[in-house]
Design a protein around this motif. Structure first.
Motif, PDB file in Angstrom:
ATOM      1  N   GLN A 236      10.097   7.039   1.458  1.00  0.00           N
ATOM      2  CA  GLN A 236       8.970   5.883   2.017  1.00  0.00           C
ATOM      3  C   GLN A 236       8.965   4.841   0.940  1.00  0.00           C
ATOM      4  O   GLN A 236       8.769   3.587   1.416  1.00  0.00           O
ATOM      5  CB  GLN A 236       7.677   6.641   2.146  1.00  0.00           C
ATOM      6  CG  GLN A 236       7.261   7.359   3.320  1.00  0.00           C
ATOM      7  CD  GLN A 236       6.246   7.878   3.484  1.00  0.00           C
ATOM      8  OE1 GLN A 236       5.147   7.764   2.748  1.00  0.00           O
ATOM      9  NE2 GLN A 236       5.667   8.656   4.560  1.00  0.00           N
ATOM     10  N   LEU A 237       9.151   5.446  -0.174  1.00  0.00           N
ATOM     11  CA  LEU A 237       9.132   4.240  -1.237  1.00  0.00           C
ATOM     12  C   LEU A 237      10.328   3.305  -1.124  1.00  0.00           C
ATOM     13  O   LEU A 237      10.149   1.978  -1.068  1.00  0.00           O
ATOM     14  CB  LEU A 237       9.054   5.013  -2.675  1.00  0.00           C
ATOM     15  CG  LEU A 237       9.235   3.869  -4.000  1.00  0.00           C
ATOM     16  CD1 LEU A 237       7.955   3.078  -4.006  1.00  0.00           C
ATOM     17  CD2 LEU A 237       9.497   4.613  -5.143  1.00  0.00           C
ATOM     18  N   LYS A 238      11.443   3.686  -1.083  1.00  0.00           N
ATOM     19  CA  LYS A 238      12.675   3.230  -0.763  1.00  0.00           C
ATOM     20  C   LYS A 238      12.554   2.328   0.337  1.00  0.00           C
ATOM     21  O   LYS A 238      12.795   1.052   0.418  1.00  0.00           O
ATOM     22  CB  LYS A 238      13.960   3.992  -0.498  1.00  0.00           C
ATOM     23  CG  LYS A 238      15.080   3.060  -0.319  1.00  0.00           C
ATOM     24  CD  LYS A 238      16.283   4.141  -0.411  1.00  0.00           C
ATOM     25  CE  LYS A 238      17.546   3.259  -0.327  1.00  0.00           C
ATOM     26  NZ  LYS A 238      17.753   2.118  -0.321  1.00  0.00           N
TER      27      LYS A 238
ATOM     28  N   HIS B 275      13.571   3.871 -10.456  1.00  0.00           N
ATOM     29  CA  HIS B 275      14.712   3.134 -10.566  1.00  0.00           C
ATOM     30  C   HIS B 275      14.641   2.123  -9.162  1.00  0.00           C
ATOM     31  O   HIS B 275      14.930   1.080  -9.436  1.00  0.00           O
ATOM     32  CB  HIS B 275      15.759   4.000 -10.719  1.00  0.00           C
ATOM     33  CG  HIS B 275      17.124   3.063 -10.614  1.00  0.00           C
ATOM     34  ND1 HIS B 275      17.750   2.451 -11.550  1.00  0.00           N
ATOM     35  CD2 HIS B 275      17.839   3.135  -9.557  1.00  0.00           C
ATOM     36  CE1 HIS B 275      18.643   1.837 -10.944  1.00  0.00           C
ATOM     37  NE2 HIS B 275      19.046   2.240  -9.950  1.00  0.00           N
ATOM     38  N   GLN B 276      14.064   2.788  -8.059  1.00  0.00           N
ATOM     39  CA  GLN B 276      14.055   2.140  -6.781  1.00  0.00           C
ATOM     40  C   GLN B 276      13.263   0.970  -6.950  1.00  0.00           C
ATOM     41  O   GLN B 276      13.500  -0.171  -6.616  1.00  0.00           O
ATOM     42  CB  GLN B 276      13.712   3.186  -5.723  1.00  0.00           C
ATOM     43  CG  GLN B 276      13.300   2.256  -4.360  1.00  0.00           C
ATOM     44  CD  GLN B 276      14.559   1.644  -3.769  1.00  0.00           C
ATOM     45  OE1 GLN B 276      15.667   2.166  -3.936  1.00  0.00           O
ATOM     46  NE2 GLN B 276      14.440   0.472  -3.161  1.00  0.00           N
ATOM     47  N   LEU B 277      12.079   0.936  -7.505  1.00  0.00           N
ATOM     48  CA  LEU B 277      11.129  -0.232  -7.779  1.00  0.00           C
ATOM     49  C   LEU B 277      11.690  -1.121  -8.670  1.00  0.00           C
ATOM     50  O   LEU B 277      11.598  -2.370  -8.511  1.00  0.00           O
ATOM     51  CB  LEU B 277       9.907   0.485  -8.072  1.00  0.00           C
ATOM     52  CG  LEU B 277       8.898   0.769  -6.867  1.00  0.00           C
ATOM     53  CD1 LEU B 277       7.418   0.658  -7.631  1.00  0.00           C
ATOM     54  CD2 LEU B 277       8.826  -0.441  -5.887  1.00  0.00           C
ATOM     55  N   GLN B 278      12.267  -0.743  -9.703  1.00  0.00           N
ATOM     56  CA  GLN B 278      13.015  -1.693 -10.609  1.00  0.00           C
ATOM     57  C   GLN B 278      13.977  -2.505  -9.876  1.00  0.00           C
ATOM     58  O   GLN B 278      13.858  -3.891 -10.145  1.00  0.00           O
ATOM     59  CB  GLN B 278      13.958  -0.955 -11.871  1.00  0.00           C
ATOM     60  CG  GLN B 278      12.467  -0.363 -12.819  1.00  0.00           C
ATOM     61  CD  GLN B 278      13.605   0.542 -13.865  1.00  0.00           C
ATOM     62  OE1 GLN B 278      14.708   0.682 -13.761  1.00  0.00           O
ATOM     63  NE2 GLN B 278      12.727   0.948 -14.824  1.00  0.00           N
TER      64      GLN B 278
ATOM     65  N   GLU C 182       0.984  -1.276   0.133  1.00  0.00           N
ATOM     66  CA  GLU C 182       0.000  -0.082  -0.009  1.00  0.00           C
ATOM     67  C   GLU C 182       1.006   1.284   0.134  1.00  0.00           C
ATOM     68  O   GLU C 182       0.606   2.146  -0.572  1.00  0.00           O
ATOM     69  CB  GLU C 182      -0.978   0.056   1.264  1.00  0.00           C
ATOM     70  CG  GLU C 182      -1.998   1.117   1.284  1.00  0.00           C
ATOM     71  CD  GLU C 182      -2.918   0.850   2.503  1.00  0.00           C
ATOM     72  OE1 GLU C 182      -3.314   1.869   2.884  1.00  0.00           O
ATOM     73  OE2 GLU C 182      -3.280  -0.096   2.702  1.00  0.00           O
ATOM     74  N   VAL C 183       1.982   1.143   0.762  1.00  0.00           N
ATOM     75  CA  VAL C 183       2.781   2.393   0.759  1.00  0.00           C
ATOM     76  C   VAL C 183       3.397   2.578  -0.607  1.00  0.00           C
ATOM     77  O   VAL C 183       3.509   3.759  -0.959  1.00  0.00           O
ATOM     78  CB  VAL C 183       4.007   1.947   1.994  1.00  0.00           C
ATOM     79  CG1 VAL C 183       5.139   3.453   1.875  1.00  0.00           C
ATOM     80  CG2 VAL C 183       3.223   2.294   3.412  1.00  0.00           C
ATOM     81  N   VAL C 184       3.937   1.463  -1.171  1.00  0.00           N
ATOM     82  CA  VAL C 184       4.467   1.491  -2.412  1.00  0.00           C
ATOM     83  C   VAL C 184       3.436   2.144  -3.480  1.00  0.00           C
ATOM     84  O   VAL C 184       3.892   2.988  -4.210  1.00  0.00           O
ATOM     85  CB  VAL C 184       4.846   0.203  -3.070  1.00  0.00           C
ATOM     86  CG1 VAL C 184       5.138   0.106  -4.539  1.00  0.00           C
ATOM     87  CG2 VAL C 184       6.438  -0.193  -2.115  1.00  0.00           C
ATOM     88  N   GLY C 185       2.277   1.748  -3.499  1.00  0.00           N
ATOM     89  CA  GLY C 185       1.248   2.439  -4.353  1.00  0.00           C
ATOM     90  C   GLY C 185       1.131   3.906  -4.007  1.00  0.00           C
ATOM     91  O   GLY C 185       0.824   4.378  -5.102  1.00  0.00           O
ATOM     92  N   GLN C 186       1.124   4.322  -3.086  1.00  0.00           N
ATOM     93  CA  GLN C 186       0.629   5.370  -2.485  1.00  0.00           C
ATOM     94  C   GLN C 186       1.889   6.498  -2.794  1.00  0.00           C
ATOM     95  O   GLN C 186       1.695   7.877  -3.192  1.00  0.00           O
ATOM     96  CB  GLN C 186       0.365   5.883  -1.192  1.00  0.00           C
ATOM     97  CG  GLN C 186      -0.972   5.127  -0.628  1.00  0.00           C
ATOM     98  CD  GLN C 186      -1.188   5.123   0.734  1.00  0.00           C
ATOM     99  OE1 GLN C 186      -0.425   5.422   1.578  1.00  0.00           O
ATOM    100  NE2 GLN C 186      -2.350   4.768   1.273  1.00  0.00           N
ATOM    101  N   THR C 187       3.192   6.117  -2.884  1.00  0.00           N
ATOM    102  CA  THR C 187       4.195   6.874  -3.026  1.00  0.00           C
ATOM    103  C   THR C 187       5.022   6.735  -4.360  1.00  0.00           C
ATOM    104  O   THR C 187       6.021   7.375  -4.626  1.00  0.00           O
ATOM    105  CB  THR C 187       5.478   6.552  -2.152  1.00  0.00           C
ATOM    106  OG1 THR C 187       5.735   5.060  -1.962  1.00  0.00           O
ATOM    107  CG2 THR C 187       4.724   6.917  -0.495  1.00  0.00           C
TER     108      THR C 187
END
Length: 104
Positions: free
Chosen positions: A46-48, A88-91, A30-35
């Protein structure tokens, strides 16, 4: 690395499994989706943090198996969707998470 969640100790794996069973993964997703589209520094931080924690949880064999669900798990599918992300962080986190799934 002295970080306790990086340890391959069986107790650490138990803790990772307990965190997965407590619903931490859903919160992190959820945090990833929001950020993911955020441009503020706090969104990026927060995403990282959320994506790094996901990767750490997947280092535990039992927690990883629970989330993988034979390749049909929603968590596996979500992490797979991070690979083509513009972040890039999510990749990077997606690639590390998929590598953790693949090692088993």
């Amino acid at each position: 690395d002295l970080h306790p969640l990086n340890s391959s100790c069986p107790l650490t794996d138990v803790i990772k499994l307990q965190l997965v069973e407590a619903g931490l993964v859903e919160c992190l997703l959820e945090v990833v989706g929001q950020t993911v589209d955020g441009e503020r520094e706090e969104d990026i931080a927060q995403l990282k943090t959320a994506s790094d924690l996901m990767v750490l949880l997947l280092l535990g064999d039992e927690s990883m198996q629970k989330l993988f669900e034979g390749g049909k798990g929603s968590v596996f599918q979500r992490v797979l969707s991070w690979i083509p992300s513009h972040s890039h962080q999510l990749q990077l986190a997606g690639a590390l998470a998929i590598a953790n799934f693949a090692r088993n």
